[in-house]
Design a protein around this motif. Structure first.
Motif, PDB file in Angstrom:
ATOM      1  N   LEU A  55       0.819  -1.218   0.000  1.00  0.00           N
ATOM      2  CA  LEU A  55       0.000   0.000   0.000  1.00  0.00           C
ATOM      3  C   LEU A  55       0.849   1.263   0.000  1.00  0.00           C
ATOM      4  CD1 LEU A  55      -2.878  -0.870   2.496  1.00  0.00           C
ATOM      5  CD2 LEU A  55      -3.174  -0.108   0.132  1.00  0.00           C
ATOM      6  N   LEU A  56       2.081   1.149   0.504  1.00  0.00           N
ATOM      7  CA  LEU A  56       2.964   2.312   0.578  1.00  0.00           C
ATOM      8  C   LEU A  56       3.674   2.588  -0.743  1.00  0.00           C
ATOM      9  CD1 LEU A  56       4.550   1.670   4.096  1.00  0.00           C
ATOM     10  CD2 LEU A  56       2.571   3.083   3.513  1.00  0.00           C
ATOM     11  N   VAL A  57       3.563   1.661  -1.695  1.00  0.00           N
ATOM     12  CA  VAL A  57       4.125   1.911  -3.024  1.00  0.00           C
ATOM     13  C   VAL A  57       3.292   3.017  -3.675  1.00  0.00           C
ATOM     14  CG1 VAL A  57       4.602   0.914  -5.291  1.00  0.00           C
ATOM     15  CG2 VAL A  57       4.919  -0.465  -3.224  1.00  0.00           C
ATOM     16  N   PRO A  59       2.537   4.375  -6.680  1.00  0.00           N
ATOM     17  CA  PRO A  59       1.514   4.174  -7.716  1.00  0.00           C
ATOM     18  C   PRO A  59       0.316   3.365  -7.212  1.00  0.00           C
ATOM     19  CG  PRO A  59       3.707   3.722  -8.586  1.00  0.00           C
ATOM     20  CD  PRO A  59       3.847   3.851  -7.113  1.00  0.00           C
ATOM     21  N   VAL A  60       0.548   2.403  -6.325  1.00  0.00           N
ATOM     22  CA  VAL A  60      -0.562   1.618  -5.773  1.00  0.00           C
ATOM     23  C   VAL A  60      -1.465   2.508  -4.937  1.00  0.00           C
ATOM     24  CG1 VAL A  60      -1.186  -0.297  -4.247  1.00  0.00           C
ATOM     25  CG2 VAL A  60       0.769  -0.523  -5.798  1.00  0.00           C
ATOM     26  N   ALA A  61      -0.868   3.338  -4.080  1.00  0.00           N
ATOM     27  CA  ALA A  61      -1.650   4.240  -3.237  1.00  0.00           C
ATOM     28  C   ALA A  61      -2.451   5.226  -4.074  1.00  0.00           C
ATOM     29  CB  ALA A  61      -0.720   4.986  -2.270  1.00  0.00           C
ATOM     30  N   LEU A  62      -1.806   5.779  -5.110  1.00  0.00           N
ATOM     31  CA  LEU A  62      -2.509   6.733  -5.973  1.00  0.00           C
ATOM     32  C   LEU A  62      -3.647   6.067  -6.729  1.00  0.00           C
ATOM     33  CD1 LEU A  62       0.457   8.831  -7.429  1.00  0.00           C
ATOM     34  CD2 LEU A  62      -1.268   9.573  -5.781  1.00  0.00           C
ATOM     35  N   ARG A  63      -3.427   4.816  -7.153  1.00  0.00           N
ATOM     36  CA  ARG A  63      -4.494   4.110  -7.849  1.00  0.00           C
ATOM     37  C   ARG A  63      -5.700   3.911  -6.944  1.00  0.00           C
ATOM     38  NH1 ARG A  63      -7.516  -0.028  -8.993  1.00  0.00           N
ATOM     39  NH2 ARG A  63      -7.885  -0.445 -11.206  1.00  0.00           N
ATOM     40  N   ILE A  64      -5.449   3.539  -5.707  1.00  0.00           N
ATOM     41  CA  ILE A  64      -6.539   3.301  -4.768  1.00  0.00           C
ATOM     42  C   ILE A  64      -7.287   4.600  -4.456  1.00  0.00           C
ATOM     43  CG2 ILE A  64      -7.052   2.651  -2.378  1.00  0.00           C
ATOM     44  CD1 ILE A  64      -4.840   0.534  -2.636  1.00  0.00           C
ATOM     45  N   ILE A  65      -6.539   5.686  -4.263  1.00  0.00           N
ATOM     46  CA  ILE A  65      -7.178   6.983  -4.018  1.00  0.00           C
ATOM     47  C   ILE A  65      -8.064   7.370  -5.199  1.00  0.00           C
ATOM     48  CG2 ILE A  65      -6.743   9.458  -3.768  1.00  0.00           C
ATOM     49  CD1 ILE A  65      -4.210   8.688  -2.185  1.00  0.00           C
ATOM     50  N   GLY A  66      -7.544   7.218  -6.410  1.00  0.00           N
ATOM     51  CA  GLY A  66      -8.323   7.547  -7.598  1.00  0.00           C
ATOM     52  C   GLY A  66      -9.581   6.707  -7.707  1.00  0.00           C
ATOM     53  N   GLU A  67      -9.464   5.411  -7.417  1.00  0.00           N
ATOM     54  CA  GLU A  67     -10.610   4.504  -7.502  1.00  0.00           C
ATOM     55  C   GLU A  67     -11.664   4.842  -6.449  1.00  0.00           C
ATOM     56  OE1 GLU A  67     -13.073   1.769  -8.839  1.00  0.00           O
ATOM     57  OE2 GLU A  67     -11.059   1.822  -9.718  1.00  0.00           O
ATOM     58  N   VAL A  68     -11.224   5.021  -5.215  1.00  0.00           N
ATOM     59  CA  VAL A  68     -12.166   5.250  -4.113  1.00  0.00           C
ATOM     60  C   VAL A  68     -12.914   6.568  -4.285  1.00  0.00           C
ATOM     61  CG1 VAL A  68     -12.336   5.685  -1.633  1.00  0.00           C
ATOM     62  CG2 VAL A  68     -10.929   3.802  -2.467  1.00  0.00           C
ATOM     63  N   VAL A  69     -12.181   7.654  -4.470  1.00  0.00           N
ATOM     64  CA  VAL A  69     -12.818   8.967  -4.580  1.00  0.00           C
ATOM     65  C   VAL A  69     -13.656   9.050  -5.854  1.00  0.00           C
ATOM     66  CG1 VAL A  69     -12.456  11.459  -4.643  1.00  0.00           C
ATOM     67  CG2 VAL A  69     -10.949  10.017  -3.255  1.00  0.00           C
ATOM     68  N   GLY A  70     -13.113   8.522  -6.966  1.00  0.00           N
ATOM     69  CA  GLY A  70     -13.864   8.540  -8.217  1.00  0.00           C
ATOM     70  C   GLY A  70     -15.168   7.768  -8.108  1.00  0.00           C
ATOM     71  N   THR A  71     -15.144   6.622  -7.424  1.00  0.00           N
ATOM     72  CA  THR A  71     -16.353   5.811  -7.273  1.00  0.00           C
ATOM     73  C   THR A  71     -17.397   6.519  -6.410  1.00  0.00           C
ATOM     74  OG1 THR A  71     -15.112   3.753  -7.527  1.00  0.00           O
ATOM     75  CG2 THR A  71     -17.253   3.600  -6.443  1.00  0.00           C
ATOM     76  N   ILE A  72     -16.960   7.181  -5.347  1.00  0.00           N
ATOM     77  CA  ILE A  72     -17.899   7.920  -4.496  1.00  0.00           C
ATOM     78  C   ILE A  72     -18.618   8.999  -5.307  1.00  0.00           C
ATOM     79  CG2 ILE A  72     -18.053   9.544  -2.566  1.00  0.00           C
ATOM     80  CD1 ILE A  72     -15.793   7.943  -1.238  1.00  0.00           C
ATOM     81  N   ALA A 165      -1.452  -8.241 -10.339  1.00  0.00           N
ATOM     82  CA  ALA A 165      -2.674  -7.485 -10.617  1.00  0.00           C
ATOM     83  C   ALA A 165      -3.792  -7.878  -9.662  1.00  0.00           C
ATOM     84  CB  ALA A 165      -3.104  -7.719 -12.065  1.00  0.00           C
ATOM     85  N   LEU A 166      -3.844  -9.157  -9.322  1.00  0.00           N
ATOM     86  CA  LEU A 166      -4.895  -9.635  -8.430  1.00  0.00           C
ATOM     87  C   LEU A 166      -4.764  -9.030  -7.037  1.00  0.00           C
ATOM     88  CD1 LEU A 166      -7.346 -11.490  -8.359  1.00  0.00           C
ATOM     89  CD2 LEU A 166      -5.845 -13.364  -7.677  1.00  0.00           C
ATOM     90  N   PHE A 167      -3.517  -8.825  -6.575  1.00  0.00           N
ATOM     91  CA  PHE A 167      -3.325  -8.223  -5.259  1.00  0.00           C
ATOM     92  C   PHE A 167      -3.682  -6.738  -5.285  1.00  0.00           C
ATOM     93  CE2 PHE A 167      -0.639  -6.650  -1.675  1.00  0.00           C
ATOM     94  CZ  PHE A 167      -1.298  -7.339  -0.679  1.00  0.00           C
ATOM     95  N   VAL A 168      -3.415  -6.070  -6.393  1.00  0.00           N
ATOM     96  CA  VAL A 168      -3.832  -4.674  -6.544  1.00  0.00           C
ATOM     97  C   VAL A 168      -5.357  -4.594  -6.475  1.00  0.00           C
ATOM     98  CG1 VAL A 168      -3.852  -2.671  -8.079  1.00  0.00           C
ATOM     99  CG2 VAL A 168      -1.795  -4.083  -7.900  1.00  0.00           C
ATOM    100  N   THR A 169      -6.029  -5.545  -7.127  1.00  0.00           N
ATOM    101  CA  THR A 169      -7.488  -5.605  -7.070  1.00  0.00           C
ATOM    102  C   THR A 169      -7.967  -5.792  -5.640  1.00  0.00           C
ATOM    103  OG1 THR A 169      -7.543  -6.583  -9.282  1.00  0.00           O
ATOM    104  CG2 THR A 169      -9.521  -6.830  -7.941  1.00  0.00           C
ATOM    105  N   LEU A 170      -7.303  -6.667  -4.889  1.00  0.00           N
ATOM    106  CA  LEU A 170      -7.681  -6.928  -3.505  1.00  0.00           C
ATOM    107  C   LEU A 170      -7.510  -5.681  -2.641  1.00  0.00           C
ATOM    108  CD1 LEU A 170      -8.526  -8.798  -1.209  1.00  0.00           C
ATOM    109  CD2 LEU A 170      -6.133  -9.538  -1.018  1.00  0.00           C
ATOM    110  N   LEU A 171      -6.374  -5.004  -2.773  1.00  0.00           N
ATOM    111  CA  LEU A 171      -6.139  -3.794  -1.990  1.00  0.00           C
ATOM    112  C   LEU A 171      -7.172  -2.711  -2.319  1.00  0.00           C
ATOM    113  CD1 LEU A 171      -2.240  -3.477  -2.138  1.00  0.00           C
ATOM    114  CD2 LEU A 171      -3.647  -4.259  -0.217  1.00  0.00           C
ATOM    115  N   THR A 172      -7.507  -2.597  -3.593  1.00  0.00           N
ATOM    116  CA  THR A 172      -8.511  -1.612  -3.999  1.00  0.00           C
ATOM    117  C   THR A 172      -9.865  -1.939  -3.395  1.00  0.00           C
ATOM    118  OG1 THR A 172      -7.342  -1.296  -6.107  1.00  0.00           O
ATOM    119  CG2 THR A 172      -9.598  -0.501  -5.982  1.00  0.00           C
ATOM    120  N   THR A 173     -10.239  -3.213  -3.431  1.00  0.00           N
ATOM    121  CA  THR A 173     -11.529  -3.635  -2.895  1.00  0.00           C
ATOM    122  C   THR A 173     -11.601  -3.424  -1.388  1.00  0.00           C
ATOM    123  OG1 THR A 173     -11.696  -5.304  -4.635  1.00  0.00           O
ATOM    124  CG2 THR A 173     -13.159  -5.556  -2.750  1.00  0.00           C
TER     125      THR A 173
END
Length: 293
Positions: A55-57, A59-72, A165-173
């Motif tokens: 999660l501290l990487v 690009p991973v953190a930025l991807r999750i932020i983009g996904e979460v805020v964008g989805t809201i 990719a699957l772990f990125v999906t898990l962290l995002t979820t």
């Protein structure tokens, strides 16, 4: 990418159908619990689990932020606007990605692509009708979701190859589920869903899993200029589902604006393909690439 658009659009239609019955925090929470369970089991079976410090990487953190805020923002928008209209606005995302690549990575964009970007955003303005009675805060939320989804996709391309990719999906979820739980109480708290609603949420969770995987694999493995045009298949699904489920009939402004967005986006992808070909040729010959015709 085409598969991801179909599954995401079906998920969006389910969400829009269920949001009158529960707040979107509860919807995201239940959907996320089901999806997270499935993804965890799949990741464990495939050996894709990694330490949570991923999660501290950046690009991973930025991807999750983009996904979460964008989805809201997106869920708030589709609650009050026709599905096809919001989807058409979201289709300007590839243009926002190109603009983001210029601002964040210093990518060179020629005047033809700048014109295509400008034309695409004119198409967005035609749909949202700023200053007209049809423009409201939910239209603005749809536009904000475009910016955050563009951040998500730009970050996805930068994620190190050793992160599955699957772990990125898990962290995002997991992140999306946690945010849903935090927002549930301020948005009205828990309301006991019906059995059909729960069944639809399970279907939505499975579709989200499939869609996340498809999009991450498409962006990380495929050439972005080749796979990105298939995003536009989402509009066809949105129009069909919007009409048959919610009775939404696209107006002339929406059709005109969406057509401009699609045309400008396709031209942008064409120019990126030409540009990449010129850079390869320049690397072989030692010449300087131009923006080309």
């Amino acid at each position: 990418m085409a598969g991801a658009m179909a599954t995401f659009c079906a998920t969006d239609a389910i969400s829009k159908f269920l949001l009158p019955q529960m707040n979107f925090g509860q919807l995201v929470l239940i959907r996320g619990i089901v999806a997270g369970t499935l993804i965890t089991a799949l990741a464990a079976q495939r050996g894709a689990l990694r330490p949570l410090r991923v999660l501290l990487v950046r690009p991973v953190a930025l991807r999750i932020i983009g996904e979460v805020v964008g989805t809201i923002f997106f869920l708030q928008a589709i609650t009050h606007l026709p599905l096809a209209n919001v989807s058409a606005i979201i289709l300007s995302q590839p243009l926002a990605i190109t603009l983001g690549a210029v601002l964040l990575f210093g990518e060179r964009v020629g005047w033809r692509r700048w014109l295509a970007i400008a034309a695409g955003f004119i198409g967005v303005l035609i749909i949202v009708k700023p200053g007209a009675a049809g423009f409201n805060q939910f239209t603005l939320l749809a536009l904000c979701s475009v910016a955050f989804y563009a951040l998500r996709d730009l970050a996805t391309k930068q994620i190190p190859a050793e992160v599955p990719a699957l772990f990125v999906t898990l962290l995002t979820t997991i992140s999306m589920t946690a945010v849903g739980g935090l927002l549930m109480m301020p948005l009205g708290g828990w309301s006991t869903p019906s059995v059909p609603a729960l069944a639809l949420l399970v279907v939505a969770a499975v579709l989200v899993l499939i869609g996340y995987q498809c999009v991450i694999m498409a962006l990380r493995v495929g050439d972005i200029s080749a796979v990105a045009p298939f995003r536009y298949t989402q509009l066809l699904w949105a129009m069909l589902l919007g009409y048959f489920i919610f009775g939404d009939v696209p107006d002339s402004a929406m059709i005109l604006g969406a057509s401009i967005i699609v045309a400008s986006g396709l031209y942008t992808f064409h120019r990126e393909h030409v540009r990449n070909r010129e850079m390869l040729l320049a690397a072989k010959t030692g010449s300087t690439p131009t923006d080309g015709p």
